[in-house]
Design a protein around this motif. Structure first.
Motif, short mmCIF file in Angstrom:
data_model
loop_
_atom_site.label_atom_id
_atom_site.label_comp_id
_atom_site.label_asym_id
_atom_site.label_seq_id
_atom_site.Cartn_x
_atom_site.Cartn_y
_atom_site.Cartn_z
N GLU A 1 -40.46 22.83 -45.24
CA GLU A 1 -41.68 23.54 -45.60
C GLU A 1 -41.45 25.05 -45.66
O GLU A 1 -41.90 25.72 -46.59
CB GLU A 1 -42.76 23.21 -44.55
N ILE A 2 -40.71 25.57 -44.67
CA ILE A 2 -40.38 27.00 -44.65
C ILE A 2 -39.54 27.36 -45.87
O ILE A 2 -39.77 28.39 -46.51
CB ILE A 2 -39.67 27.37 -43.34
N GLU A 3 -38.58 26.51 -46.20
CA GLU A 3 -37.72 26.79 -47.36
C GLU A 3 -38.52 26.85 -48.66
O GLU A 3 -38.29 27.73 -49.50
CB GLU A 3 -36.61 25.74 -47.47
N ILE A 4 -39.47 25.97 -48.82
CA ILE A 4 -40.32 25.98 -50.01
C ILE A 4 -41.12 27.29 -50.08
O ILE A 4 -41.19 27.93 -51.14
CB ILE A 4 -41.26 24.75 -50.03
N LEU A 5 -41.69 27.69 -48.96
CA LEU A 5 -42.46 28.94 -48.93
C LEU A 5 -41.58 30.15 -49.23
O LEU A 5 -41.98 31.04 -49.98
CB LEU A 5 -43.13 29.11 -47.56
N VAL A 6 -40.39 30.18 -48.64
CA VAL A 6 -39.48 31.31 -48.85
C VAL A 6 -39.01 31.35 -50.30
O VAL A 6 -38.93 32.43 -50.90
CB VAL A 6 -38.29 31.26 -47.87
N PRO A 22 -37.37 34.68 -53.68
CA PRO A 22 -36.20 33.98 -54.21
C PRO A 22 -34.94 34.84 -54.28
O PRO A 22 -33.84 34.34 -54.06
CB PRO A 22 -36.65 33.54 -55.60
N THR A 23 -35.08 36.14 -54.55
CA THR A 23 -33.87 36.97 -54.64
C THR A 23 -33.29 37.23 -53.25
O THR A 23 -32.09 37.36 -53.10
CB THR A 23 -34.13 38.31 -55.36
N LEU A 24 -34.14 37.31 -52.24
CA LEU A 24 -33.63 37.46 -50.86
C LEU A 24 -32.86 36.21 -50.47
O LEU A 24 -31.80 36.29 -49.87
CB LEU A 24 -34.79 37.71 -49.88
N LEU A 25 -33.38 35.07 -50.83
CA LEU A 25 -32.72 33.81 -50.50
C LEU A 25 -31.38 33.67 -51.23
O LEU A 25 -30.48 32.98 -50.75
CB LEU A 25 -33.64 32.64 -50.85
N ALA A 26 -31.23 34.35 -52.36
CA ALA A 26 -29.98 34.30 -53.12
C ALA A 26 -28.89 35.20 -52.51
O ALA A 26 -27.73 35.12 -52.91
CB ALA A 26 -30.23 34.72 -54.57
N LEU A 27 -29.26 36.03 -51.54
CA LEU A 27 -28.28 36.89 -50.88
C LEU A 27 -27.29 36.02 -50.10
O LEU A 27 -27.72 35.19 -49.30
CB LEU A 27 -28.99 37.86 -49.93
N PRO A 28 -25.99 36.17 -50.35
CA PRO A 28 -25.01 35.35 -49.61
C PRO A 28 -25.17 35.53 -48.11
O PRO A 28 -25.27 36.65 -47.61
CB PRO A 28 -23.66 35.91 -50.08
N GLY A 29 -25.23 34.41 -47.40
CA GLY A 29 -25.35 34.44 -45.95
C GLY A 29 -26.78 34.41 -45.44
O GLY A 29 -27.02 34.33 -44.25
N CYS A 30 -27.75 34.45 -46.36
CA CYS A 30 -29.16 34.46 -45.96
C CYS A 30 -29.77 33.10 -46.24
O CYS A 30 -30.03 32.75 -47.39
CB CYS A 30 -29.93 35.55 -46.70
N GLY A 31 -29.99 32.34 -45.19
CA GLY A 31 -30.62 31.04 -45.33
C GLY A 31 -32.13 31.15 -45.27
O GLY A 31 -32.69 32.23 -45.09
N ALA A 32 -32.78 30.01 -45.38
CA ALA A 32 -34.24 29.99 -45.43
C ALA A 32 -34.86 30.50 -44.14
O ALA A 32 -35.84 31.26 -44.17
CB ALA A 32 -34.73 28.57 -45.74
N LEU A 33 -34.33 30.10 -43.00
CA LEU A 33 -34.92 30.53 -41.73
C LEU A 33 -34.71 32.03 -41.49
O LEU A 33 -35.62 32.71 -41.00
CB LEU A 33 -34.36 29.71 -40.57
N THR A 34 -33.55 32.54 -41.85
CA THR A 34 -33.29 33.98 -41.71
C THR A 34 -34.19 34.76 -42.66
O THR A 34 -34.77 35.78 -42.27
CB THR A 34 -31.81 34.29 -41.98
N ALA A 35 -34.34 34.29 -43.88
CA ALA A 35 -35.21 34.96 -44.85
C ALA A 35 -36.66 34.94 -44.36
O ALA A 35 -37.37 35.94 -44.47
CB ALA A 35 -35.10 34.29 -46.22
N ALA A 36 -37.09 33.82 -43.79
CA ALA A 36 -38.45 33.73 -43.27
C ALA A 36 -38.65 34.71 -42.12
O ALA A 36 -39.70 35.37 -42.03
CB ALA A 36 -38.74 32.30 -42.80
N LYS A 37 -37.64 34.85 -41.27
CA LYS A 37 -37.72 35.80 -40.16
C LYS A 37 -37.84 37.23 -40.70
O LYS A 37 -38.65 38.01 -40.23
CB LYS A 37 -36.48 35.65 -39.28
N ILE A 38 -37.04 37.55 -41.71
CA ILE A 38 -37.08 38.90 -42.30
C ILE A 38 -38.45 39.16 -42.94
O ILE A 38 -39.05 40.22 -42.74
CB ILE A 38 -35.94 39.08 -43.32
#
Length: 173
Positions: free
Chosen positions: A36-41, A46-62
């Protein structure tokens, strides 16, 4: 004292089965929440999630900790907020920069997680780390500089995602 060892073993086995069933249940719930978090992120950044090393949970935290990137007037302001802005220290004629202990530590650790992942996976962070180390930085200083560089990249990507979202909302209206 006399006690029945088989009764004790049966109770321990029952307790272990109950515990295992609870672990399976919680793992299923966790996976559903992560999905669910991944879908929201993917929708929000989407461009933050495309950053190498940035997963869905880290992107959600940011995204959550930044609380709207438009409130920062510049990448430098964002770096001060997340604690990656360098703090100069002097020792004789040597000028170094040390870790900023201020700022939002949750954002800082999310950036650190991205940096370490990029280094470990031989991504762009590893090349930058090697470049900084050949320039004379210690590994710690090089990782600090990489986190600062990632802060700028995260800022840029969040700004782009926010602009795309506002354009999409304007087009939908």
């Amino acid at each position: 004292p006399a006690y029945d060892r088989s009764l004790l073993h049966m109770e321990v086995a029952r307790f272990a089965r109950d515990l295992l069933a609870r672990i399976v249940e919680l793992s299923t719930t966790i996976r559903a929440l992560e999905h669910e978090i991944e879908i929201l992120v993917r929708t929000l950044a989407p461009t933050l999630l495309a950053l190498p090393g940035c997963g869905a949970l880290t992107a959600a935290k940011i995204i959550g900790e930044a609380a709207g990137i438009s409130r920062f007037r510049s990448k430098e302001a964002f770096a001060r907020h997340n604690g990656t802005a360098p703090v100069p220290v002097w020792s004789g004629n040597v000028v170094r920069h040390r870790l900023n202990r201020g700022g939002n530590r949750q954002l800082n650790v999310a950036l650190h997680r991205i940096a370490i992942t990029q280094i470990r996976l031989a991504g762009p962070g590893k090349l930058y780390l090697e470049h900084r180390q050949t320039s004379g930085d210690t590994r710690t200083e090089a990782i600090r500089a990489l986190r600062r560089r990632l802060s700028d990249e995260v800022f840029r990507r969040l700004r782009a995602d926010e602009a795309a979202a506002s354009t999409g909302l304007a087009a939908a209206a």
